[in-house]
Design a protein around this motif. Structure first.
Motif, PDB file in Angstrom:
ATOM      1  N   TYR A  88      -0.052  -1.292   2.566  1.00  0.00           N
ATOM      2  CA  TYR A  88      -0.562  -1.727   3.864  1.00  0.00           C
ATOM      3  C   TYR A  88      -1.942  -2.372   3.761  1.00  0.00           C
ATOM      4  CZ  TYR A  88       3.230   0.491   6.443  1.00  0.00           C
ATOM      5  OH  TYR A  88       4.466   0.817   6.953  1.00  0.00           O
ATOM      6  N   GLY A  89      -2.270  -2.880   2.586  1.00  0.00           N
ATOM      7  CA  GLY A  89      -3.546  -3.565   2.423  1.00  0.00           C
ATOM      8  C   GLY A  89      -3.672  -4.774   3.327  1.00  0.00           C
ATOM      9  N   TRP A  90      -2.546  -5.412   3.663  1.00  0.00           N
ATOM     10  CA  TRP A  90      -2.569  -6.584   4.543  1.00  0.00           C
ATOM     11  C   TRP A  90      -3.024  -6.215   5.956  1.00  0.00           C
ATOM     12  CZ3 TRP A  90       0.942  -6.256   8.652  1.00  0.00           C
ATOM     13  CH2 TRP A  90       1.922  -5.275   8.521  1.00  0.00           C
ATOM     14  N   ARG A  91      -2.982  -4.940   6.293  1.00  0.00           N
ATOM     15  CA  ARG A  91      -3.492  -4.478   7.584  1.00  0.00           C
ATOM     16  C   ARG A  91      -4.897  -3.893   7.466  1.00  0.00           C
ATOM     17  NH1 ARG A  91      -0.154  -0.342  10.660  1.00  0.00           N
ATOM     18  NH2 ARG A  91      -1.708  -0.897  12.206  1.00  0.00           N
ATOM     19  N   GLY A  92      -5.490  -4.017   6.289  1.00  0.00           N
ATOM     20  CA  GLY A  92      -6.833  -3.496   6.093  1.00  0.00           C
ATOM     21  C   GLY A  92      -6.876  -2.083   5.560  1.00  0.00           C
ATOM     22  N   ALA A  93      -5.714  -1.461   5.274  1.00  0.00           N
ATOM     23  CA  ALA A  93      -5.698  -0.090   4.771  1.00  0.00           C
ATOM     24  C   ALA A  93      -6.377  -0.021   3.409  1.00  0.00           C
ATOM     25  CB  ALA A  93      -4.258   0.420   4.674  1.00  0.00           C
ATOM     26  N   VAL A  94      -7.004   1.120   3.130  1.00  0.00           N
ATOM     27  CA  VAL A  94      -7.721   1.314   1.871  1.00  0.00           C
ATOM     28  C   VAL A  94      -7.173   2.541   1.165  1.00  0.00           C
ATOM     29  CG1 VAL A  94      -9.839   0.203   2.646  1.00  0.00           C
ATOM     30  CG2 VAL A  94      -9.515   2.646   3.055  1.00  0.00           C
ATOM     31  N   ASN A  95      -7.372   2.579  -0.140  1.00  0.00           N
ATOM     32  CA  ASN A  95      -6.953   3.716  -0.941  1.00  0.00           C
ATOM     33  C   ASN A  95      -8.076   4.742  -0.950  1.00  0.00           C
ATOM     34  OD1 ASN A  95      -5.927   5.529  -2.765  1.00  0.00           O
ATOM     35  ND2 ASN A  95      -6.204   4.215  -4.555  1.00  0.00           N
ATOM     36  N   ALA A  96      -7.959   5.756  -0.096  1.00  0.00           N
ATOM     37  CA  ALA A  96      -8.997   6.784   0.010  1.00  0.00           C
ATOM     38  C   ALA A  96      -9.113   7.603  -1.265  1.00  0.00           C
ATOM     39  CB  ALA A  96      -8.696   7.701   1.198  1.00  0.00           C
ATOM     40  N   MET A  97      -8.055   7.607  -2.088  1.00  0.00           N
ATOM     41  CA  MET A  97      -8.097   8.376  -3.333  1.00  0.00           C
ATOM     42  C   MET A  97      -9.240   7.887  -4.219  1.00  0.00           C
ATOM     43  SD  MET A  97      -5.108  10.143  -2.922  1.00  0.00           S
ATOM     44  CE  MET A  97      -4.400  10.612  -4.485  1.00  0.00           C
ATOM     45  N   ASP A  98      -9.510   6.578  -4.175  1.00  0.00           N
ATOM     46  CA  ASP A  98     -10.589   6.021  -4.989  1.00  0.00           C
ATOM     47  C   ASP A  98     -11.964   6.391  -4.447  1.00  0.00           C
ATOM     48  OD1 ASP A  98      -8.811   4.870  -6.720  1.00  0.00           O
ATOM     49  OD2 ASP A  98      -8.887   2.884  -5.789  1.00  0.00           O
ATOM     50  N   LYS A  99     -12.041   6.745  -3.169  1.00  0.00           N
ATOM     51  CA  LYS A  99     -13.330   7.016  -2.533  1.00  0.00           C
ATOM     52  C   LYS A  99     -13.769   8.470  -2.683  1.00  0.00           C
ATOM     53  CE  LYS A  99     -13.060   2.815  -0.876  1.00  0.00           C
ATOM     54  NZ  LYS A  99     -13.883   1.721  -1.417  1.00  0.00           N
ATOM     55  N   LEU A 100     -12.854   9.345  -3.065  1.00  0.00           N
ATOM     56  CA  LEU A 100     -13.154  10.767  -3.137  1.00  0.00           C
ATOM     57  C   LEU A 100     -13.506  11.161  -4.562  1.00  0.00           C
ATOM     58  CD1 LEU A 100     -13.202  13.437  -1.487  1.00  0.00           C
ATOM     59  CD2 LEU A 100     -10.851  13.810  -2.245  1.00  0.00           C
ATOM     60  N   THR A 102      13.384  -2.701   6.568  1.00  0.00           N
ATOM     61  CA  THR A 102      12.335  -3.361   5.800  1.00  0.00           C
ATOM     62  C   THR A 102      11.681  -2.314   4.917  1.00  0.00           C
ATOM     63  OG1 THR A 102      10.644  -2.968   7.488  1.00  0.00           O
ATOM     64  CG2 THR A 102      11.895  -5.034   7.631  1.00  0.00           C
ATOM     65  N   LEU A 103      11.015  -2.783   3.876  1.00  0.00           N
ATOM     66  CA  LEU A 103      10.390  -1.874   2.926  1.00  0.00           C
ATOM     67  C   LEU A 103       9.332  -1.014   3.614  1.00  0.00           C
ATOM     68  CD1 LEU A 103       8.024  -1.300   0.614  1.00  0.00           C
ATOM     69  CD2 LEU A 103      10.426  -0.941   0.069  1.00  0.00           C
ATOM     70  N   HIS A 104       8.572  -1.607   4.535  1.00  0.00           N
ATOM     71  CA  HIS A 104       7.494  -0.851   5.167  1.00  0.00           C
ATOM     72  C   HIS A 104       8.039   0.232   6.103  1.00  0.00           C
ATOM     73  CE1 HIS A 104       5.317  -4.394   3.695  1.00  0.00           C
ATOM     74  NE2 HIS A 104       4.281  -3.585   3.642  1.00  0.00           N
ATOM     75  N   LYS A 105       9.183   0.007   6.708  1.00  0.00           N
ATOM     76  CA  LYS A 105       9.789   1.049   7.537  1.00  0.00           C
ATOM     77  C   LYS A 105      10.481   2.114   6.688  1.00  0.00           C
ATOM     78  CE  LYS A 105      10.520  -1.375  11.909  1.00  0.00           C
ATOM     79  NZ  LYS A 105      10.423  -2.821  11.726  1.00  0.00           N
TER      80      LYS A 105
END
Length: 722
Positions: A396-408, A578-581
């Motif tokens: 969901y990066g195209w919606r601006g989502a980020v990988n919080a795993m990298d931030k912790l 769809t893949l996202h659903k």
């Protein structure tokens, strides 16, 4: 024919195959769906161990082994439940033994054929009256042993795998942690184990969507509260405000382009601008920014804004409009609607606090909205945080989502055993990810084999598609091109919205009267404007409609979708998603549609690299990984033969491509897909160049200021302290 307990017995009552199919029906109907797989795996194994045993000897052996498993197995809850049923209905155990004795003697191809028949088999009363394993007076109920009875009377317990035990130990350390869990590894079960291990702690589980939330509410212990992100924010912002409740209900949590046009008092001719402003607003609401910035203007609109060098299409105007609309959305007394992301943003900007919990368990943390990550980061040191997810499932990066795993910054534990599929599929997935430079530790631990094939299975099965247009094409191909006009189809998410879009687009194309325009097309008055919306603004629904109109009559397509849609997924011959659903879902038999980007091909990868679009390349790799890992028993790659040849054949290394995937009309990327890919990667490159330019400009200003100050000192106009 085969006796239910081995050996041969003479009877002409019913055919062997029908009795076996009836046995599966009796056995599977006696168990809830979540217990069927573990009990099947256990019976499959113990029947194989009991080779040579027949009749009463086999039944006694099976009962003894099941009681042992009910005390010691990882899936003891399921086994205990089955024993409870079999104690009252011994024919259920006999049916299971008959089915798995037969199953163990078949080849993989014969098993697949038998399983397909079993799914569609409809037993009759006459058949049931003649089945040998149902005949004769039933024996007295088998009593459960005292140990099993004690286990059933105590709270359900689960013996974790070594990886799950390690994750629970890390959780009990009372420190922040992250859990990297591969597809099908039982991460929700692991979270439940964590909660059970700390019964005196008050925990908050933030679920990815409603279906996950509903399941967790049924299965998690009482010390856990389960909410979605939006549910958490809704409690603090909307629940106690009648005004916000009315604003939210006005558009069911959405903002339409028409709402934007009306609020800004723009003429109808500025319809394209309304779409740009609406999309910029959505990006801002999901972000962690306090105010809208140029970065929130979606990249696909940047080219349009640059070509129009005067207002109202300047960036300055768009951002000013978004600030005004955001103000109206926050105002309880204004009629502008409140969106779902809007009340989350209101909560975050008001200094969102998560109180009353010892820890928060965050699911699908690889696809977290920046605004919620901001809320969580604000609780550093105040609230224990457990982030759970799989970075390779970030789609969901195209919606601006980020990988919080990298931030912790916290210890990491892993779940590498997948109980969804077998090792044959896992091996191919490992090869694919190693090839694209993202190796993974993944082991297929399902108690069944998973076939990966170029053959198309018999219905029912599930077709997974990358795009909405691909989903529509999968339906039409199944119904029309494969000659199944009377078949039933279930499109995940429903067909009402897309059928409405198709009917409205048809009226635009033929110039008909539109009594109820779709909200996404309400500002468009003719087909030329729809095409402009697709080309100039890159509007996703408009692009889909233009693409479909090249191949189909849109009105007939809408009728076909509505007529074929089944009311329940379980009644469909074909499930389409769809893949996202499909995120978090799984099916027995899955076929991948042909609209996935072949990121395994070096020419496609080089195209991304030249455009500086490595983030987009990574996300498309993740899309393929998620798609490959939705299947339990069968994965069909007939539409992606190159993927099958390179990663799922034999034991050797990856094979070179036989055709160029960039050749239009070949087995690779279509011209439309290439154009979409180029638009996306060029827009991303432009964003990055702009960021670099802003940094350089700031440095130049700083250096210029230093030079001016030095000159003023030399002229005596500025003291040394200045």
């Amino acid at each position: 024919m085969l006796s239910p307990f081995g050996g041969e017995e003479e009877t002409k009552a019913i055919p062997l195959e029908e009795e076996i199919l009836l046995a599966w029906r009796v056995f599977s109907a006696a168990l809830p769906p979540n217990f069927l797989a573990p009990v099947s795996a256990s019976l499959h194994t113990l029947v194989r161990e009991a080779e040579g045993k027949e009749g009463a000897e086999l039944e006694a052996y099976a009962w003894e082994r099941l009681e042992e498993l009910a005390r010691t197995s990882v899936v003891k809850d399921a086994i205990q439940s089955f024993l409870e049923v079999a104690a009252e209905k011994p024919e259920v155990l006999r049916a299971g033994l008959l089915w798995f004795r037969t199953w163990n003697r078949l080849s993989p191809e014969e098993r697949e054929a038998l399983y397909r028949k079993a799914e569609r088999f409809k037993p009759t009363a006459e058949l049931a009256s003649k089945a040998s394993f149902l005949q004769g007076p039933p024996p007295p109920p088998k009593p459960l042993s005292p140990s099993v009875q004690a286990a059933r009377s105590s709270p359900p317990r689960f013996t974790p795998t070594p990886e799950q035990e390690e994750a629970v130990r890390a959780f009990l350390s009372r420190e922040d942690m992250k859990l990297v869990a591969v597809a099908g590894s039982g991460k929700t079960t692991t979270l439940r184990l964590m909660a059970q291990s700390a019964p005196k702690e008050r925990l908050l589980y933030v679920a990815f969507n409603r279906s996950v939330r509903d399941e967790a509410e049924r299965t998690f212990p009482g010390n856990v509260e389960v909410l979605t992100l939006h549910g958490l924010a809704h409690r603090h912002v909307v629940r106690g405000s009648g005004a916000y409740q009315r604003k939210l209900a006005a558009r069911n949590g959405r903002v339409t382009p028409g709402d934007v046009l009306e609020a800004l008092e723009l003429p109808r001719e500025r319809y394209a601008l309304a779409y740009v402003i609406r999309s910029t607003l959505e990006a801002f609401l999901r972000s962690a920014s306090e105010v809208p910035t140029p970065a929130h203007i979606p990249p696909e609109y940047r080219e349009l804004l640059q070509r129009r060098d005067k207002d109202p299409f300047s960036e300055r105007y768009v951002l000013k409009a978004v600030r005004l609309i955001w103000k109206l959305m926050q105002d309880p007394d204004d009629s502008f609607p409140l969106s779902f992301d809007g009340f989350v943003k209101i909560w975050a900007q008001a200094g969102a606090k998560i109180r009353g919990y010892d820890a928060v368990l965050v699911d699908e943390a690889q696809d977290l909205s920046p605004v919620f990550l901001q809320v969580l980061e604000a609780h550093r040191g105040e609230l224990r945080r457990v982030y759970v997810g799989d970075p390779r499932q970030q789609i969901y990066g195209w919606r601006g989502a980020v990988n919080a795993m990298d931030k912790l910054d916290a210890p990491e534990r892993k779940l590498t055993w997948s109980f969804r599929f077998g090792e044959d599929l896992a091996r191919g997935v490992r090869r694919f990810l190693a090839h694209v430079g993202s190796p993974i530790e993944l082991h297929g631990k399902a108690p069944w084999d998973t076939e990966v094939s170029l053959a198309r299975p018999e219905p029912p099965y599930t077709a997974l598609c990358r795009t909405n247009a691909g989903a529509v094409e999968a339906v039409t191909s199944f119904l029309l091109e494969e000659g199944r006009e009377g078949a039933r189809v279930f499109v995940v998410g429903g067909v009402d919205e897309i059928a409405w879009l198709l009917r409205d687009a048809h009226l635009l194309k033929v110039g008909g009267e539109r009594e109820k325009p779709h909200p996404e097309l309400a500002l468009v008055e003719n087909w030329d404007e729809l095409e402009e919306l697709a080309k100039e603004v890159n509007h996703p629904q408009a692009r889909m409609l233009v693409r479909l109109a090249r191949r189909y009559d849109l009105l007939e397509l809408a009728r076909l979708l509505k007529h074929a849609q089944a009311d329940e997924e379980g009644k469909a011959d074909l499930v389409v998603s769809t893949l996202h659903k499909a995120k978090g879902r799984e099916w027995d038999r899955v076929v991948l549609w042909g609209d996935f980007i072949p990121v395994w091909d070096e020419k496609v990868r080089e195209f991304y690299r030249k455009q500086g679009a490595l983030d987009e390349l990574k996300e498309e790799e993740n899309v393929v990984y998620v798609a490959l890992t939705r299947a339990r028993r069968f994965l069909g790659l007939d539409q992606l033969p190159d993927l099958h040849e390179r990663f799922f054949q034999g034991e050797g290394l990856v094979k070179p491509p036989s055709v160029s995937p960039l050749s239009v009309g070949g087995a690779g990327v279509s011209a439309d897909l290439l154009r979409e890919l180029e638009v996306r990667v060029l827009a991303k490159l432009e964003d990055r160049l702009k960021e670099v330019a802003e940094v350089l400009a700031a440095l130049l200003v700083e250096e210029a200021s230093k030079a001016v100050a030095e000159a003023m000192r030399e002229m005596g106009l500025l003291g040394e302290e200045g």
